[in-house]
Design a protein around this motif. Structure first.
Motif, PDB file in Angstrom:
ATOM      1  N   GLU A 179     -23.547  18.202   2.894  1.00 39.26           N
ATOM      2  CA  GLU A 179     -24.879  18.656   2.497  1.00 39.26           C
ATOM      3  C   GLU A 179     -24.822  19.138   1.057  1.00 39.26           C
ATOM      4  O   GLU A 179     -24.033  20.028   0.720  1.00 39.26           O
ATOM      5  CB  GLU A 179     -25.364  19.777   3.404  1.00 39.26           C
ATOM      6  N   LEU A 180     -25.636  18.530   0.194  1.00 40.55           N
ATOM      7  CA  LEU A 180     -25.654  18.864  -1.229  1.00 40.55           C
ATOM      8  C   LEU A 180     -26.893  19.686  -1.535  1.00 40.55           C
ATOM      9  O   LEU A 180     -28.013  19.317  -1.164  1.00 40.55           O
ATOM     10  CB  LEU A 180     -25.642  17.589  -2.076  1.00 40.55           C
ATOM     11  N   PHE A 181     -26.695  20.801  -2.229  1.00 38.04           N
ATOM     12  CA  PHE A 181     -27.796  21.674  -2.651  1.00 38.04           C
ATOM     13  C   PHE A 181     -27.864  21.683  -4.169  1.00 38.04           C
ATOM     14  O   PHE A 181     -26.826  21.751  -4.837  1.00 38.04           O
ATOM     15  CB  PHE A 181     -27.584  23.104  -2.139  1.00 38.04           C
ATOM     16  N   ARG A 182     -29.069  21.613  -4.691  1.00 40.97           N
ATOM     17  CA  ARG A 182     -29.278  21.650  -6.147  1.00 40.97           C
ATOM     18  C   ARG A 182     -30.115  22.883  -6.480  1.00 40.97           C
ATOM     19  O   ARG A 182     -31.252  23.031  -6.031  1.00 40.97           O
ATOM     20  CB  ARG A 182     -30.004  20.403  -6.634  1.00 40.97           C
ATOM     21  N   PHE A 183     -29.518  23.780  -7.273  1.00 44.56           N
ATOM     22  CA  PHE A 183     -30.212  24.974  -7.746  1.00 44.56           C
ATOM     23  C   PHE A 183     -30.604  24.744  -9.204  1.00 44.56           C
ATOM     24  O   PHE A 183     -29.750  24.404 -10.033  1.00 44.56           O
ATOM     25  CB  PHE A 183     -29.314  26.201  -7.611  1.00 44.56           C
ATOM     26  N   ARG A 321     -38.538  38.038 -15.622  1.00 34.83           N
ATOM     27  CA  ARG A 321     -37.689  36.852 -15.724  1.00 34.83           C
ATOM     28  C   ARG A 321     -36.707  36.786 -14.557  1.00 34.83           C
ATOM     29  O   ARG A 321     -36.458  35.710 -14.017  1.00 34.83           O
ATOM     30  CB  ARG A 321     -36.929  36.862 -17.055  1.00 34.83           C
ATOM     31  N   ILE A 322     -36.155  37.928 -14.170  1.00 40.00           N
ATOM     32  CA  ILE A 322     -35.286  37.958 -12.998  1.00 40.00           C
ATOM     33  C   ILE A 322     -36.065  37.520 -11.759  1.00 40.00           C
ATOM     34  O   ILE A 322     -35.567  36.729 -10.939  1.00 40.00           O
ATOM     35  CB  ILE A 322     -34.698  39.367 -12.794  1.00 40.00           C
ATOM     36  N   ALA A 323     -37.290  38.015 -11.614  1.00 36.56           N
ATOM     37  CA  ALA A 323     -38.106  37.652 -10.453  1.00 36.56           C
ATOM     38  C   ALA A 323     -38.418  36.159 -10.451  1.00 36.56           C
ATOM     39  O   ALA A 323     -38.405  35.518  -9.389  1.00 36.56           O
ATOM     40  CB  ALA A 323     -39.402  38.466 -10.455  1.00 36.56           C
ATOM     41  N   ASP A 327     -37.300  33.427  -7.634  1.00 31.65           N
ATOM     42  CA  ASP A 327     -38.254  32.540  -6.968  1.00 31.65           C
ATOM     43  C   ASP A 327     -37.787  31.086  -7.036  1.00 31.65           C
ATOM     44  O   ASP A 327     -38.002  30.320  -6.087  1.00 31.65           O
ATOM     45  CB  ASP A 327     -39.639  32.678  -7.605  1.00 31.65           C
ATOM     46  N   ASP A 328     -37.166  30.695  -8.144  1.00 34.76           N
ATOM     47  CA  ASP A 328     -36.659  29.325  -8.261  1.00 34.76           C
ATOM     48  C   ASP A 328     -35.513  29.066  -7.295  1.00 34.76           C
ATOM     49  O   ASP A 328     -35.375  27.956  -6.760  1.00 34.76           O
ATOM     50  CB  ASP A 328     -36.188  29.059  -9.703  1.00 34.76           C
ATOM     51  N   LEU A 329     -34.670  30.080  -7.087  1.00 28.32           N
ATOM     52  CA  LEU A 329     -33.468  29.887  -6.279  1.00 28.32           C
ATOM     53  C   LEU A 329     -33.705  30.135  -4.792  1.00 28.32           C
ATOM     54  O   LEU A 329     -32.934  29.628  -3.961  1.00 28.32           O
ATOM     55  CB  LEU A 329     -32.359  30.839  -6.758  1.00 28.32           C
ATOM     56  N   ALA A 330     -34.716  30.892  -4.431  1.00 27.90           N
ATOM     57  CA  ALA A 330     -34.901  31.327  -3.049  1.00 27.90           C
ATOM     58  C   ALA A 330     -35.013  30.178  -2.045  1.00 27.90           C
ATOM     59  O   ALA A 330     -34.356  30.225  -0.990  1.00 27.90           O
ATOM     60  CB  ALA A 330     -36.125  32.247  -2.958  1.00 27.90           C
TER      61      ALA A 330
END
Length: 463
Positions: A179-183, A321-323, A327-330
């Motif tokens: 299983e490949l995940f792209r962050f 910016r942290i938030a 949100d992008d990674l969640a």
């Protein structure tokens, strides 16, 4: 599509695999390791600087702002679950390059590669992950696909243990069930911006050395120190034979420089050391513009830390910016947690759908309790300590607690913290107004503090 169909049993690299193998995306690893990027104008001057400062050959910078910024952001993005402990390994490339892969093998073990190349159209992703194994003495490259296929190529480690080149890889095996995940980040990372800033810092450090040596040169001359025959401050194209000569006269006093070059000779009023230090500080002051991190963080003990509105703006910029990154990674992190079996530990209460009125008579409305993953540690705040110090300063100046709470902890309801057993606050006998604690024993404000508060625009002193 033939280039990405790896289930054909072909032992040769496909077109896309060969492309990823030979692609060299900026990794910014040199900046993370503190390696300096610099180039001096003029070979003579560069030779002199390297001889005068031998450790400069190691190219290690003395002020690595690049790593400081990346580490500070990474510190706020490390996931809480123990199963995701290795995620911190990919945070530096994720923040600098804007994307990073995670691979979970058929045994359920996650792998967080630090050296990789990626290609994605937003739906299908292909990643090449590079590793070196000392147990097998091989350099390995694993090509992973979103459909779960991985293809392993390897070759022996060079005898001198040099970094692996791009040739000589042989096919080993093809495995399914991965299983490949792209962050990925929406702003594509900020490695290039920070690298450009770090280059300017490195040059500024060297420029200060150049200025110091330039000011020392006339004193050497007056002390009859033997100087180089060529002027190291002139660019290479201006250097000619006998560019800088020394004319000594038997009659009269003094020594004179003459030059056969047409220039340029540099400005007549060169910058002072103070000018160079101010220029260096101005570069540091540009860090908050893009990162939201106060410049005082990089220069502790110097200058005045930001307070009030400036502090709130910086805090909001950094936290926003942290938030946004979270949100992008969640979504991908939650999908990874589902696969790894991470326990959900956060309760989220939601109201049940309203039933008929006759069914609700005499009954309280119940709530559904759902569980979510605790991905981030929200207890730490980069600027909370500065905000607390600002609140103490406002309290010392005599500002009311309601205003201090609004500045330091916006959204906090002070009524929740009032002690009703104390009753209404009693004015002090001297007539001074207690402007610190609401219903609590506090330090009465002096008349001067009250007057200063009255002069504060937009505020109204309590009588």
């Amino acid at each position: 599509m033939l280039a990405i169909e790896t289930g054909t049993g072909d032992n040769n690299m496909s077109k896309v695999e060969a492309f990823l193998l030979n692609r060299d995306s900026p990794t910014y690893s040199a900046y993370m390791n503190g390696k300096m990027s610099y180039k001096l104008a003029g070979q003579d001057w560069e030779t002199y600087v390297v001889q005068a400062f031998p450790n400069l050959k190691g190219q290690t910078t003395s002020e690595n702002v690049f790593k400081t910024v990346i580490d500070l952001y990474a510190e706020n993005l490390v996931p809480v679950p123990d199963e995701l402990r290795g995620f911190s390994n990919i945070l530096p490339p994720l923040l600098t390059r804007g994307e990073a892969p995670v691979l979970v093998d058929p045994a359920g073990t996650p792998h967080f590669p630090e050296h990789f190349e990626m290609m994605s159209d937003g739906v299908f992703t292909i990643a090449a992950m590079f590793t070196r194994s000392l147990s097998t003495m091989t350099d390995n490259v694993v090509f992973a696909y979103s459909d779960g296929i991985t293809r392993l190529f390897r070759k022996p480690i060079p005898d001198d243990f040099a970094p692996a080149d791009k040739t000589g890889y042989a096919f080993v095996e093809q495995v399914g069930g991965n299983e490949l995940f792209r962050f990925a980040l929406d702003d594509k990372g900020f490695g290039a911006t920070l690298a450009a800033l770090q280059d300017r810092l490195n040059h500024s450090i060297l420029d200060q050395t150049v200025i110091a040596e330039m000011y020392a040169r006339p004193f050497w001359y007056l002390l009859n120190v033997e100087l180089p025959p060529k002027n190291p401050y002139l660019p290479p194209q201006a250097q000619q034979e006998e560019t800088l000569t020394e004319q000594k006269k038997l009659a009269g006093s003094g020594r004179v420089f003459t030059t056969s070059s047409g220039g340029p000779f540099g400005q007549l009023t060169p910058p002072t050391i103070q000018d160079m230090v101010a220029y260096h500080d101005s570069i540091i002051n540009k860090v908050p513009l893009t990162t939201g991190i106060p410049a005082h963080y990089f220069k502790p003990g110097e200058g005045t830390p930001p307070t009030g509105v400036a502090l709130k703006v910086l805090s909001k910029r950094f936290n926003n910016r942290i938030a946004r990154i979270r949100d992008d990674l969640a979504p991908e992190l939650e999908r990874l947690c589902d696969l790894l079996g991470v326990e959900k530990t956060v309760e989220v209460k939601t109201d049940k759908p309203k039933a008929a009125a006759d069914q609700l008579e005499g009954l309280e409305q119940e709530e559904d309790v759902e569980m979510e993953y605790q991905l981030w540690n929200t207890d730490d705040d980069l600027l909370q300590e500065s905000l607390d110090a600002h609140g103490i300063a406002l309290s010392t100046m005599g500002y009311p607690l309601a205003y201090i709470a609004e500045v330091v902890t916006p959204g906090v309801d002070l009524e929740d913290y009032e002690d009703d057993s104390l009753g209404a606050p009693v004015p002090p006998a001297g007539g001074a107004v207690d402007m610190t604690a609401m219903g609590q024993p506090g330090t009465p404000a002096t008349p001067g503090q009250v007057a200063a508060y009255e002069q504060n625009p937009g505020q109204r002193a309590k009588a």
